[in-house]
Design a protein around this motif. Sequence first.
Motif, PDB file in Angstrom:
ATOM      1  N   ASP A 135      -5.583   1.581  -1.086  1.00  0.00           N
ATOM      2  CA  ASP A 135      -4.365   1.061  -0.602  1.00  0.00           C
ATOM      3  C   ASP A 135      -3.668   0.809  -1.729  1.00  0.00           C
ATOM      4  O   ASP A 135      -4.203   0.187  -2.841  1.00  0.00           O
ATOM      5  N   VAL A 136      -2.282   0.947  -1.549  1.00  0.00           N
ATOM      6  CA  VAL A 136      -1.330   0.455  -2.617  1.00  0.00           C
ATOM      7  C   VAL A 136      -0.439  -0.461  -2.085  1.00  0.00           C
ATOM      8  O   VAL A 136       0.193  -0.427  -1.055  1.00  0.00           O
ATOM      9  N   GLU A 137      -0.570  -1.770  -2.616  1.00  0.00           N
ATOM     10  CA  GLU A 137       0.462  -2.654  -2.148  1.00  0.00           C
ATOM     11  C   GLU A 137       1.813  -2.668  -2.213  1.00  0.00           C
ATOM     12  O   GLU A 137       2.418  -2.891  -1.276  1.00  0.00           O
ATOM     13  N   LYS A 138       2.328  -2.154  -3.543  1.00  0.00           N
ATOM     14  CA  LYS A 138       3.627  -1.703  -3.465  1.00  0.00           C
ATOM     15  C   LYS A 138       3.717  -0.816  -4.381  1.00  0.00           C
ATOM     16  O   LYS A 138       3.134  -0.602  -5.461  1.00  0.00           O
ATOM     17  N   ALA A 139       5.111  -0.149  -4.490  1.00  0.00           N
ATOM     18  CA  ALA A 139       5.339   0.715  -5.651  1.00  0.00           C
ATOM     19  C   ALA A 139       6.951   0.320  -6.282  1.00  0.00           C
ATOM     20  O   ALA A 139       7.717   0.176  -5.200  1.00  0.00           O
ATOM     21  N   ILE A 140       7.348   0.388  -7.206  1.00  0.00           N
ATOM     22  CA  ILE A 140       8.270  -0.128  -7.796  1.00  0.00           C
ATOM     23  C   ILE A 140       9.055   0.947  -8.693  1.00  0.00           C
ATOM     24  O   ILE A 140       8.433   1.470  -9.651  1.00  0.00           O
ATOM     25  N   THR A 141      10.371   1.521  -8.427  1.00  0.00           N
ATOM     26  CA  THR A 141      10.850   2.478  -9.314  1.00  0.00           C
ATOM     27  C   THR A 141      11.489   1.798 -10.272  1.00  0.00           C
ATOM     28  O   THR A 141      12.343   1.114 -10.240  1.00  0.00           O
ATOM     29  N   MET A 181       0.912   2.293   2.363  1.00  0.00           N
ATOM     30  CA  MET A 181       0.723   3.580   1.346  1.00  0.00           C
ATOM     31  C   MET A 181      -0.840   3.606   1.036  1.00  0.00           C
ATOM     32  O   MET A 181      -1.328   2.697   0.942  1.00  0.00           O
ATOM     33  N   LYS A 182      -1.168   4.827   0.322  1.00  0.00           N
ATOM     34  CA  LYS A 182      -2.383   5.075  -0.152  1.00  0.00           C
ATOM     35  C   LYS A 182      -2.140   5.511  -1.527  1.00  0.00           C
ATOM     36  O   LYS A 182      -1.384   6.592  -1.675  1.00  0.00           O
ATOM     37  N   MET A 183      -3.193   5.716  -2.144  1.00  0.00           N
ATOM     38  CA  MET A 183      -3.147   6.358  -3.549  1.00  0.00           C
ATOM     39  C   MET A 183      -4.512   7.219  -3.538  1.00  0.00           C
ATOM     40  O   MET A 183      -5.591   6.928  -3.234  1.00  0.00           O
ATOM     41  N   ILE A 184      -4.357   8.576  -3.790  1.00  0.00           N
ATOM     42  CA  ILE A 184      -5.460   9.475  -3.713  1.00  0.00           C
ATOM     43  C   ILE A 184      -5.536  10.138  -4.921  1.00  0.00           C
ATOM     44  O   ILE A 184      -4.633  10.594  -5.881  1.00  0.00           O
ATOM     45  N   ARG A 185      -6.746   9.752  -5.390  1.00  0.00           N
ATOM     46  CA  ARG A 185      -7.313  10.418  -6.677  1.00  0.00           C
ATOM     47  C   ARG A 185      -8.450  11.470  -6.737  1.00  0.00           C
ATOM     48  O   ARG A 185      -9.338  11.154  -5.813  1.00  0.00           O
ATOM     49  N   ALA A 186      -7.978  12.541  -6.953  1.00  0.00           N
ATOM     50  CA  ALA A 186      -8.846  13.814  -6.790  1.00  0.00           C
ATOM     51  C   ALA A 186      -9.277  14.398  -8.231  1.00  0.00           C
ATOM     52  O   ALA A 186      -8.391  14.649  -9.002  1.00  0.00           O
ATOM     53  N   ILE A 187     -10.367  14.461  -8.500  1.00  0.00           N
ATOM     54  CA  ILE A 187     -11.110  14.921  -9.782  1.00  0.00           C
ATOM     55  C   ILE A 187     -11.465  16.160  -9.150  1.00  0.00           C
ATOM     56  O   ILE A 187     -12.494  16.331  -8.442  1.00  0.00           O
ATOM     57  N   ILE A 188     -10.936  17.195  -9.903  1.00  0.00           N
ATOM     58  CA  ILE A 188     -11.461  18.599  -9.294  1.00  0.00           C
ATOM     59  C   ILE A 188     -11.563  19.530 -10.624  1.00  0.00           C
ATOM     60  O   ILE A 188     -11.050  19.347 -11.793  1.00  0.00           O
ATOM     61  N   ARG A 189     -12.263  20.820 -10.221  1.00  0.00           N
ATOM     62  CA  ARG A 189     -12.263  21.767 -11.347  1.00  0.00           C
ATOM     63  C   ARG A 189     -10.823  22.093 -11.831  1.00  0.00           C
ATOM     64  O   ARG A 189      -9.980  22.455 -11.269  1.00  0.00           O
ATOM     65  N   PRO A 190     -10.716  22.346 -13.442  1.00  0.00           N
ATOM     66  CA  PRO A 190      -9.481  22.957 -13.720  1.00  0.00           C
ATOM     67  C   PRO A 190      -8.901  24.155 -13.165  1.00  0.00           C
ATOM     68  O   PRO A 190      -7.799  24.235 -12.964  1.00  0.00           O
ATOM     69  N   GLU A 224      -9.905  17.861 -13.952  1.00  0.00           N
ATOM     70  CA  GLU A 224      -8.401  17.333 -13.934  1.00  0.00           C
ATOM     71  C   GLU A 224      -8.321  16.287 -12.997  1.00  0.00           C
ATOM     72  O   GLU A 224      -9.206  16.231 -11.833  1.00  0.00           O
ATOM     73  N   LEU A 225      -7.599  15.288 -13.132  1.00  0.00           N
ATOM     74  CA  LEU A 225      -7.417  14.117 -12.097  1.00  0.00           C
ATOM     75  C   LEU A 225      -5.884  14.305 -11.620  1.00  0.00           C
ATOM     76  O   LEU A 225      -5.105  14.330 -12.330  1.00  0.00           O
ATOM     77  N   LEU A 226      -5.897  14.138 -10.324  1.00  0.00           N
ATOM     78  CA  LEU A 226      -4.499  14.311  -9.616  1.00  0.00           C
ATOM     79  C   LEU A 226      -4.458  13.002  -8.997  1.00  0.00           C
ATOM     80  O   LEU A 226      -5.391  12.614  -8.403  1.00  0.00           O
ATOM     81  N   MET A 227      -3.323  12.416  -9.013  1.00  0.00           N
ATOM     82  CA  MET A 227      -3.130  11.225  -8.542  1.00  0.00           C
ATOM     83  C   MET A 227      -1.884  11.208  -7.620  1.00  0.00           C
ATOM     84  O   MET A 227      -0.769  11.832  -8.108  1.00  0.00           O
TER      85      MET A 227
END
Length: 107
Positions: A93-99, A1-10, A55-58
């Motif tokens: 990289d994302v090692e794991k995600a837990i709901t 899994m991947k984490m994408i963090r995008a900092i963009i114009r509002p 704005e930060l989109l994750m």
Amino acid sequence: MKMIRAIIRPEKVSKVLNELQEAGYSSVTKMDVVGRGRQRGVKVGNVYYEQLEKELLMIVCKAEDSDEIIKLIIKNAKTGEGTFGDGKIFVTDVEKAITISSGEVEA
């Protein structure tokens, strides 16, 4: 899994989110942030703005989907060729995600 963090114009957020939704990527976290990049703020008349609103989109996604998501963000967040202040994308990289509700673990 991947984490994408995008900092963009509002003003680009709605367009980016709509295109991600249309492509089937609806799971997004959005936060209001302030900061500055290489341009070190901006001067408008006599007023200098050191910190600019962004704005930060994750997005956490399958590794194989990350390139498509990044292309969608760039296509829809870009204001023009070489324009300062359009933002930055970070991929980790994302090692794991837990709901929390179910305890389900994704690795």
